[in-house]
Motif scaffolding. Structure first.
Motif, PDB file in Angstrom:
ATOM      1  N   ARG A 193       0.793  -1.242   0.000  1.00  0.00           N
ATOM      2  CA  ARG A 193       0.000   0.000   0.000  1.00  0.00           C
ATOM      3  C   ARG A 193       0.825   1.292   0.000  1.00  0.00           C
ATOM      4  N   TYR A 246      -8.114   3.341  -5.261  1.00  0.00           N
ATOM      5  CA  TYR A 246      -7.800   3.529  -3.844  1.00  0.00           C
ATOM      6  C   TYR A 246      -7.879   5.007  -3.468  1.00  0.00           C
ATOM      7  N   PHE A 255      -8.711  -1.149  -2.199  1.00  0.00           N
ATOM      8  CA  PHE A 255      -7.334  -1.564  -2.473  1.00  0.00           C
ATOM      9  C   PHE A 255      -7.270  -3.073  -2.633  1.00  0.00           C
ATOM     10  N   SER A 289      -3.581  -2.762  -6.689  1.00  0.00           N
ATOM     11  CA  SER A 289      -3.178  -1.416  -6.253  1.00  0.00           C
ATOM     12  C   SER A 289      -1.655  -1.326  -6.160  1.00  0.00           C
ATOM     13  N   ASP A 290      -1.043  -2.373  -5.611  1.00  0.00           N
ATOM     14  CA  ASP A 290       0.419  -2.434  -5.555  1.00  0.00           C
ATOM     15  C   ASP A 290       1.017  -2.500  -6.959  1.00  0.00           C
TER      16      ASP A 290
END
Length: 380
Positions: A188, A237, A243, A247-248
Protein backbone atom coordinates in the motif's frame (compact mmCIF):
# COMPACT_ATOMS: atom_id res chain seq x y z
CA UNK A 1 -16.95 -44.00 24.47
CA UNK A 2 -13.34 -44.61 25.51
CA UNK A 3 -12.41 -45.42 21.92
CA UNK A 4 -14.16 -42.26 20.67
CA UNK A 5 -12.54 -40.13 23.37
CA UNK A 6 -9.14 -41.52 22.45
CA UNK A 7 -9.81 -40.85 18.79
CA UNK A 8 -10.82 -37.26 19.50
CA UNK A 9 -7.81 -36.73 21.71
CA UNK A 10 -5.54 -38.11 19.01
CA UNK A 11 -7.22 -35.90 16.46
CA UNK A 12 -6.63 -32.79 18.60
CA UNK A 13 -3.00 -33.70 19.14
CA UNK A 14 -2.39 -34.37 15.46
CA UNK A 15 -4.10 -31.09 14.53
CA UNK A 16 -1.89 -29.14 16.92
CA UNK A 17 1.16 -30.87 15.52
CA UNK A 18 0.08 -30.04 11.96
CA UNK A 19 2.20 -27.06 10.79
CA UNK A 20 -0.63 -25.83 8.53
CA UNK A 21 -2.92 -25.54 11.54
CA UNK A 22 -0.27 -23.71 13.57
CA UNK A 23 0.34 -21.35 10.67
CA UNK A 24 -3.38 -20.56 10.39
CA UNK A 25 -3.58 -19.98 14.15
CA UNK A 26 -0.48 -17.78 14.01
CA UNK A 27 -1.94 -15.65 11.23
CA UNK A 28 -5.18 -15.17 13.21
CA UNK A 29 -3.24 -14.11 16.30
CA UNK A 30 -1.06 -11.75 14.24
CA UNK A 31 -4.12 -10.03 12.76
CA UNK A 32 -5.87 -9.76 16.15
CA UNK A 33 -2.72 -8.34 17.77
CA UNK A 34 -2.19 -5.80 15.00
CA UNK A 35 -5.80 -4.61 15.23
CA UNK A 36 -5.57 -4.02 18.99
CA UNK A 37 -4.61 -0.59 20.29
CA UNK A 38 -1.98 -1.53 22.83
CA UNK A 39 1.38 -3.18 23.30
CA UNK A 40 1.82 -5.28 26.43
CA UNK A 41 4.72 -7.22 27.91
CA UNK A 42 3.08 -10.49 26.82
CA UNK A 43 3.17 -9.31 23.21
CA UNK A 44 6.96 -9.61 23.19
CA UNK A 45 6.67 -13.41 23.36
CA UNK A 46 5.36 -13.70 19.80
CA UNK A 47 7.99 -11.47 18.18
CA UNK A 48 10.84 -13.25 16.42
CA UNK A 49 13.46 -10.46 16.62
CA UNK A 50 15.55 -9.29 19.59
CA UNK A 51 14.41 -6.63 22.04
CA UNK A 52 16.92 -3.80 22.57
CA UNK A 53 17.21 -1.70 25.72
CA UNK A 54 16.67 2.03 25.24
CA UNK A 55 19.94 2.87 27.01
CA UNK A 56 21.96 0.85 24.50
CA UNK A 57 20.23 2.62 21.57
CA UNK A 58 20.85 6.03 23.14
CA UNK A 59 24.56 5.25 23.38
CA UNK A 60 24.73 3.91 19.82
CA UNK A 61 23.01 7.01 18.36
CA UNK A 62 24.79 9.51 20.63
CA UNK A 63 21.40 10.41 22.18
CA UNK A 64 19.80 10.74 18.73
CA UNK A 65 22.19 13.46 17.67
CA UNK A 66 21.63 15.41 14.45
CA UNK A 67 24.96 14.10 13.14
CA UNK A 68 23.51 10.57 13.14
CA UNK A 69 20.19 11.52 11.56
CA UNK A 70 19.68 9.76 8.20
CA UNK A 71 16.28 11.23 7.29
CA UNK A 72 12.72 11.77 8.39
CA UNK A 73 9.40 10.23 7.38
CA UNK A 74 5.80 10.93 8.22
CA UNK A 75 5.98 8.74 11.35
CA UNK A 76 9.36 9.78 12.66
CA UNK A 77 13.11 10.25 12.05
CA UNK A 78 15.69 7.58 11.21
CA UNK A 79 19.13 7.53 12.84
CA UNK A 80 22.35 5.68 12.25
CA UNK A 81 23.45 3.65 15.27
CA UNK A 82 26.94 2.25 15.76
CA UNK A 83 27.12 -0.55 18.30
CA UNK A 84 30.21 -1.97 20.06
CA UNK A 85 32.27 -3.88 17.52
CA UNK A 86 31.40 -1.43 14.75
CA UNK A 87 28.04 -2.91 13.71
CA UNK A 88 25.93 -0.24 11.97
CA UNK A 89 22.14 -0.29 12.25
CA UNK A 90 19.38 2.12 11.20
CA UNK A 91 17.00 3.09 14.01
CA UNK A 92 13.52 4.31 13.13
CA UNK A 93 12.13 6.32 16.05
CA UNK A 94 8.35 6.62 15.83
CA UNK A 95 6.69 9.82 16.98
CA UNK A 96 5.59 9.40 20.62
CA UNK A 97 1.88 9.40 21.34
CA UNK A 98 0.92 8.78 17.72
CA UNK A 99 -1.92 6.29 17.14
CA UNK A 100 -0.72 5.87 13.58
CA UNK A 101 2.79 5.31 14.91
CA UNK A 102 1.60 2.46 17.11
CA UNK A 103 -0.25 0.86 14.21
CA UNK A 104 2.78 1.22 11.95
CA UNK A 105 5.06 -0.15 14.65
CA UNK A 106 2.94 -3.26 15.13
CA UNK A 107 2.66 -3.78 11.38
CA UNK A 108 6.39 -3.62 10.83
CA UNK A 109 7.61 -5.50 13.87
CA UNK A 110 5.35 -8.45 13.04
CA UNK A 111 5.31 -8.44 9.23
CA UNK A 112 9.00 -7.83 8.57
CA UNK A 113 9.96 -10.32 11.27
CA UNK A 114 7.83 -12.96 9.55
CA UNK A 115 8.88 -12.15 5.97
CA UNK A 116 12.29 -13.18 4.65
CA UNK A 117 13.41 -12.25 1.12
CA UNK A 118 16.58 -10.74 -0.31
CA UNK A 119 14.56 -7.85 -1.74
CA UNK A 120 12.87 -6.93 1.55
CA UNK A 121 14.62 -4.91 4.24
CA UNK A 122 15.58 -6.99 7.28
CA UNK A 123 14.37 -6.06 10.76
CA UNK A 124 17.09 -6.78 13.34
CA UNK A 125 15.33 -5.64 16.51
CA UNK A 126 12.88 -3.34 18.24
CA UNK A 127 12.50 -1.29 21.41
CA UNK A 128 9.44 -0.24 23.42
CA UNK A 129 9.68 1.86 26.56
CA UNK A 130 6.88 4.16 27.64
CA UNK A 131 5.95 6.31 24.66
CA UNK A 132 9.16 5.38 22.85
CA UNK A 133 8.74 2.88 20.01
CA UNK A 134 11.72 2.06 17.80
CA UNK A 135 12.46 -0.33 14.95
CA UNK A 136 16.03 -1.40 14.14
CA UNK A 137 16.89 -2.31 10.54
CA UNK A 138 19.93 -3.44 8.64
CA UNK A 139 21.83 -0.32 7.64
CA UNK A 140 21.69 0.61 3.96
CA UNK A 141 24.79 2.66 3.02
CA UNK A 142 23.30 3.84 -0.30
CA UNK A 143 20.06 5.02 1.31
CA UNK A 144 16.94 5.13 -0.88
CA UNK A 145 16.42 4.82 -4.61
CA UNK A 146 14.98 8.31 -4.97
CA UNK A 147 18.23 9.82 -3.66
CA UNK A 148 19.88 8.56 -6.87
CA UNK A 149 17.39 8.74 -9.72
CA UNK A 150 16.08 12.25 -8.94
CA UNK A 151 19.48 13.77 -8.14
CA UNK A 152 21.12 15.14 -11.31
CA UNK A 153 24.56 14.80 -9.70
CA UNK A 154 24.13 11.12 -8.71
CA UNK A 155 21.76 9.67 -11.32
CA UNK A 156 24.66 8.91 -13.67
CA UNK A 157 25.95 6.40 -11.10
CA UNK A 158 23.01 4.16 -11.97
CA UNK A 159 23.76 2.59 -15.36
CA UNK A 160 20.96 0.95 -17.29
CA UNK A 161 22.07 -2.53 -16.21
CA UNK A 162 21.89 -1.43 -12.56
CA UNK A 163 18.45 0.15 -13.04
CA UNK A 164 17.13 -2.96 -14.78
CA UNK A 165 18.36 -5.18 -11.95
CA UNK A 166 16.71 -2.83 -9.45
CA UNK A 167 13.41 -3.08 -11.36
CA UNK A 168 13.67 -6.90 -11.38
CA UNK A 169 14.51 -6.96 -7.66
CA UNK A 170 11.53 -4.79 -6.73
CA UNK A 171 9.26 -6.98 -8.87
CA UNK A 172 10.52 -10.16 -7.18
CA UNK A 173 10.07 -8.64 -3.73
CA UNK A 174 6.48 -7.63 -4.51
CA UNK A 175 5.74 -11.07 -5.98
CA UNK A 176 6.97 -12.63 -2.73
CA UNK A 177 4.63 -10.40 -0.71
CA UNK A 178 1.61 -11.10 -2.90
CA UNK A 179 2.03 -14.80 -3.55
CA UNK A 180 5.01 -16.63 -2.06
CA UNK A 181 5.25 -15.47 1.56
CA UNK A 182 3.56 -17.07 4.56
CA UNK A 183 1.34 -14.02 4.90
CA UNK A 184 -0.21 -12.56 1.71
CA UNK A 185 0.62 -8.88 1.99
CA UNK A 186 -0.50 -5.72 0.22
CA UNK A 187 2.17 -3.08 0.80
CA UNK A 188 0.00 0.00 0.00
CA UNK A 189 2.93 2.44 0.00
CA UNK A 190 5.40 1.28 -2.65
CA UNK A 191 7.42 4.24 -3.94
CA UNK A 192 11.03 5.05 -4.81
CA UNK A 193 11.76 6.48 -1.34
CA UNK A 194 10.65 3.17 0.21
CA UNK A 195 13.14 1.17 -1.85
CA UNK A 196 16.51 1.05 -0.08
CA UNK A 197 19.83 0.11 -1.70
CA UNK A 198 22.57 -1.92 -0.04
CA UNK A 199 26.29 -1.67 -0.78
CA UNK A 200 25.83 -3.74 -3.94
CA UNK A 201 22.81 -1.65 -5.08
CA UNK A 202 20.44 -4.54 -4.36
CA UNK A 203 16.94 -3.08 -3.82
CA UNK A 204 15.19 -3.71 -0.50
CA UNK A 205 11.51 -2.83 -0.12
CA UNK A 206 10.91 -1.11 3.22
CA UNK A 207 8.25 0.64 5.30
CA UNK A 208 5.44 -1.81 5.99
CA UNK A 209 3.49 0.54 8.25
CA UNK A 210 0.50 0.64 5.88
CA UNK A 211 0.67 -3.00 4.83
CA UNK A 212 -2.35 -5.27 5.17
CA UNK A 213 -2.67 -9.04 5.45
CA UNK A 214 -5.17 -10.71 3.12
CA UNK A 215 -6.92 -14.00 3.82
CA UNK A 216 -6.24 -16.93 1.48
CA UNK A 217 -9.21 -16.22 -0.83
CA UNK A 218 -9.48 -12.47 -0.23
CA UNK A 219 -8.78 -10.28 -3.26
CA UNK A 220 -9.76 -6.73 -2.21
CA UNK A 221 -10.82 -4.56 0.71
CA UNK A 222 -11.90 -0.99 1.31
CA UNK A 223 -11.27 1.79 3.81
CA UNK A 224 -12.84 5.14 4.66
CA UNK A 225 -9.41 6.53 5.53
CA UNK A 226 -7.11 6.71 2.53
CA UNK A 227 -3.43 6.75 3.53
CA UNK A 228 -0.52 6.64 1.12
CA UNK A 229 1.28 8.88 -1.33
CA UNK A 230 -0.51 10.56 -4.21
CA UNK A 231 1.24 9.91 -7.47
CA UNK A 232 1.74 6.27 -6.49
CA UNK A 233 -1.77 5.41 -5.31
CA UNK A 234 -4.08 3.67 -7.75
CA UNK A 235 -7.21 5.63 -8.72
CA UNK A 236 -9.63 3.14 -7.17
CA UNK A 237 -7.80 3.53 -3.84
CA UNK A 238 -7.25 7.29 -3.96
CA UNK A 239 -10.82 8.09 -4.96
CA UNK A 240 -12.94 5.26 -3.53
CA UNK A 241 -10.80 3.62 -0.84
CA UNK A 242 -10.69 0.21 -2.59
CA UNK A 243 -7.33 -1.56 -2.47
CA UNK A 244 -6.14 -4.93 -3.75
CA UNK A 245 -3.00 -6.59 -5.06
CA UNK A 246 -3.61 -4.64 -8.27
CA UNK A 247 -3.18 -1.42 -6.25
CA UNK A 248 0.42 -2.43 -5.56
CA UNK A 249 0.82 -3.32 -9.25
CA UNK A 250 -0.19 0.24 -10.15
CA UNK A 251 2.41 1.65 -7.72
CA UNK A 252 5.05 -0.66 -9.20
CA UNK A 253 4.27 0.66 -12.69
CA UNK A 254 4.78 4.24 -11.52
CA UNK A 255 8.09 3.29 -9.87
CA UNK A 256 9.32 1.64 -13.09
CA UNK A 257 8.50 4.73 -15.17
CA UNK A 258 10.35 6.90 -12.65
CA UNK A 259 13.41 4.61 -12.73
CA UNK A 260 13.48 4.66 -16.54
CA UNK A 261 12.92 8.41 -16.90
CA UNK A 262 14.55 9.86 -13.80
CA UNK A 263 11.43 12.04 -13.41
CA UNK A 264 8.95 12.13 -10.52
CA UNK A 265 5.33 11.40 -11.32
CA UNK A 266 4.24 13.90 -8.68
CA UNK A 267 5.03 17.46 -9.65
CA UNK A 268 5.60 16.57 -13.31
CA UNK A 269 4.52 19.36 -15.67
CA UNK A 270 5.18 20.20 -19.31
CA UNK A 271 4.31 23.42 -21.12
CA UNK A 272 1.96 21.61 -23.49
CA UNK A 273 -0.36 20.94 -20.55
CA UNK A 274 0.79 17.42 -19.61
CA UNK A 275 0.62 17.19 -15.82
CA UNK A 276 1.50 13.53 -15.23
CA UNK A 277 4.49 11.36 -16.02
CA UNK A 278 1.98 8.62 -16.86
CA UNK A 279 0.29 10.86 -19.43
CA UNK A 280 3.66 11.86 -20.88
CA UNK A 281 4.78 8.22 -21.17
CA UNK A 282 1.45 7.28 -22.78
CA UNK A 283 1.68 10.08 -25.35
CA UNK A 284 5.25 9.10 -26.29
CA UNK A 285 4.21 5.45 -26.53
CA UNK A 286 1.36 6.26 -28.92
CA UNK A 287 3.68 8.43 -31.02
CA UNK A 288 6.24 5.58 -31.27
CA UNK A 289 8.72 7.75 -29.36
CA UNK A 290 8.86 5.73 -26.14
CA UNK A 291 12.67 5.87 -26.00
CA UNK A 292 12.40 9.64 -25.58
CA UNK A 293 11.15 8.94 -22.06
CA UNK A 294 14.52 7.46 -21.05
CA UNK A 295 16.81 9.40 -18.73
CA UNK A 296 19.41 11.22 -20.88
CA UNK A 297 22.28 9.91 -18.75
CA UNK A 298 21.53 6.36 -19.96
CA UNK A 299 22.27 6.90 -23.65
CA UNK A 300 25.71 5.29 -23.41
CA UNK A 301 24.63 2.23 -21.38
CA UNK A 302 21.02 1.43 -22.30
CA UNK A 303 19.65 -1.71 -23.91
CA UNK A 304 16.95 -0.65 -26.36
CA UNK A 305 14.82 -3.79 -26.06
CA UNK A 306 14.96 -3.80 -22.28
CA UNK A 307 14.02 -0.12 -22.01
CA UNK A 308 11.02 -0.58 -24.31
CA UNK A 309 10.00 -3.72 -22.44
CA UNK A 310 10.12 -1.91 -19.09
CA UNK A 311 8.03 0.98 -20.42
CA UNK A 312 5.52 -1.47 -21.92
CA UNK A 313 5.19 -3.43 -18.68
CA UNK A 314 4.92 -0.21 -16.64
CA UNK A 315 2.08 1.07 -18.86
CA UNK A 316 0.30 -2.27 -18.47
CA UNK A 317 0.61 -1.90 -14.68
CA UNK A 318 -0.89 1.62 -14.55
CA UNK A 319 -3.95 0.91 -16.69
CA UNK A 320 -7.11 2.50 -15.35
CA UNK A 321 -9.11 -0.70 -14.87
CA UNK A 322 -7.51 -2.96 -12.20
CA UNK A 323 -8.68 -6.07 -14.08
CA UNK A 324 -6.56 -5.01 -17.07
CA UNK A 325 -3.38 -4.80 -14.99
CA UNK A 326 -1.12 -7.87 -14.81
CA UNK A 327 -0.41 -9.68 -11.57
CA UNK A 328 3.09 -9.33 -10.15
CA UNK A 329 3.69 -12.91 -11.28
CA UNK A 330 2.95 -11.91 -14.87
CA UNK A 331 5.01 -8.74 -14.53
CA UNK A 332 8.06 -10.71 -13.34
CA UNK A 333 7.62 -13.18 -16.19
CA UNK A 334 7.33 -10.42 -18.83
CA UNK A 335 10.36 -8.56 -17.49
CA UNK A 336 12.50 -11.70 -17.38
CA UNK A 337 11.50 -13.17 -20.73
CA UNK A 338 13.47 -12.48 -23.90
CA UNK A 339 10.88 -13.85 -26.31
CA UNK A 340 7.37 -13.24 -24.95
CA UNK A 341 5.15 -10.87 -26.94
CA UNK A 342 3.79 -8.24 -24.58
CA UNK A 343 0.15 -7.06 -24.65
CA UNK A 344 -0.64 -3.56 -25.90
CA UNK A 345 -1.46 -1.29 -22.95
CA UNK A 346 -4.67 0.70 -22.65
CA UNK A 347 -4.89 4.30 -21.47
CA UNK A 348 -3.42 4.75 -17.99
CA UNK A 349 -5.29 6.16 -15.04
CA UNK A 350 -5.16 9.93 -14.55
CA UNK A 351 -4.34 10.41 -18.25
CA UNK A 352 -6.58 13.48 -18.24
CA UNK A 353 -5.64 16.85 -16.81
CA UNK A 354 -5.82 16.38 -13.06
CA UNK A 355 -4.16 18.46 -10.38
CA UNK A 356 -3.22 16.45 -7.30
CA UNK A 357 -1.47 17.49 -4.13
CA UNK A 358 2.07 16.15 -4.36
CA UNK A 359 2.36 15.45 -0.65
CA UNK A 360 1.82 12.09 0.94
CA UNK A 361 -1.69 11.85 2.22
CA UNK A 362 -3.92 10.73 5.02
CA UNK A 363 -7.51 11.64 4.43
CA UNK A 364 -11.08 10.61 3.98
CA UNK A 365 -12.14 9.68 0.46
CA UNK A 366 -11.81 12.78 -1.76
CA UNK A 367 -14.61 13.80 -4.08
CA UNK A 368 -14.15 12.97 -7.75
CA UNK A 369 -14.26 15.94 -10.11
CA UNK A 370 -12.68 17.05 -13.36
CA UNK A 371 -9.94 18.75 -11.36
CA UNK A 372 -8.87 17.07 -8.14
CA UNK A 373 -7.14 19.68 -6.01
CA UNK A 374 -7.71 18.51 -2.44
CA UNK A 375 -4.97 19.64 -0.08
CA UNK A 376 -4.00 16.81 2.25
CA UNK A 377 -1.97 16.58 5.40
CA UNK A 378 1.69 15.62 5.16
CA UNK A 379 2.07 11.88 5.65
CA UNK A 380 4.83 9.42 4.98
Amino acid sequence: MRRQHGSNQGSRESTQENPDFRLYDSEKRIKMWMESRQFDEDDKKGIDVPFFDLEIILQATNNFSDENKLGKGGFGPVYKATFPGGQEIAVKRLWSGSGQGLEEFKNEVILIAKLQHRNLVRLVGYCVKGDEKMLLYEYMPNKSLDSFIFDRRRCGLLTWDTRFEIILGIARGMLYLHQDSRLRIIHRDLKTSNVLLDEEMTPKISDFGLARIFEAKQTEASTQRVIGTYGYMSPEYALDGFFSFKSDVFSFGVVVLEIVSGIRNTGFYRSEGTMSLLTHAWNLWNDNKALDLMDQVLHETYNRDQVLKCINVALLCVQEDPSDRPTMSNAVFMLGSETVTLPVPKKPAFAVKIGVSTTASSSSKPELSSVLSTTLEQGR
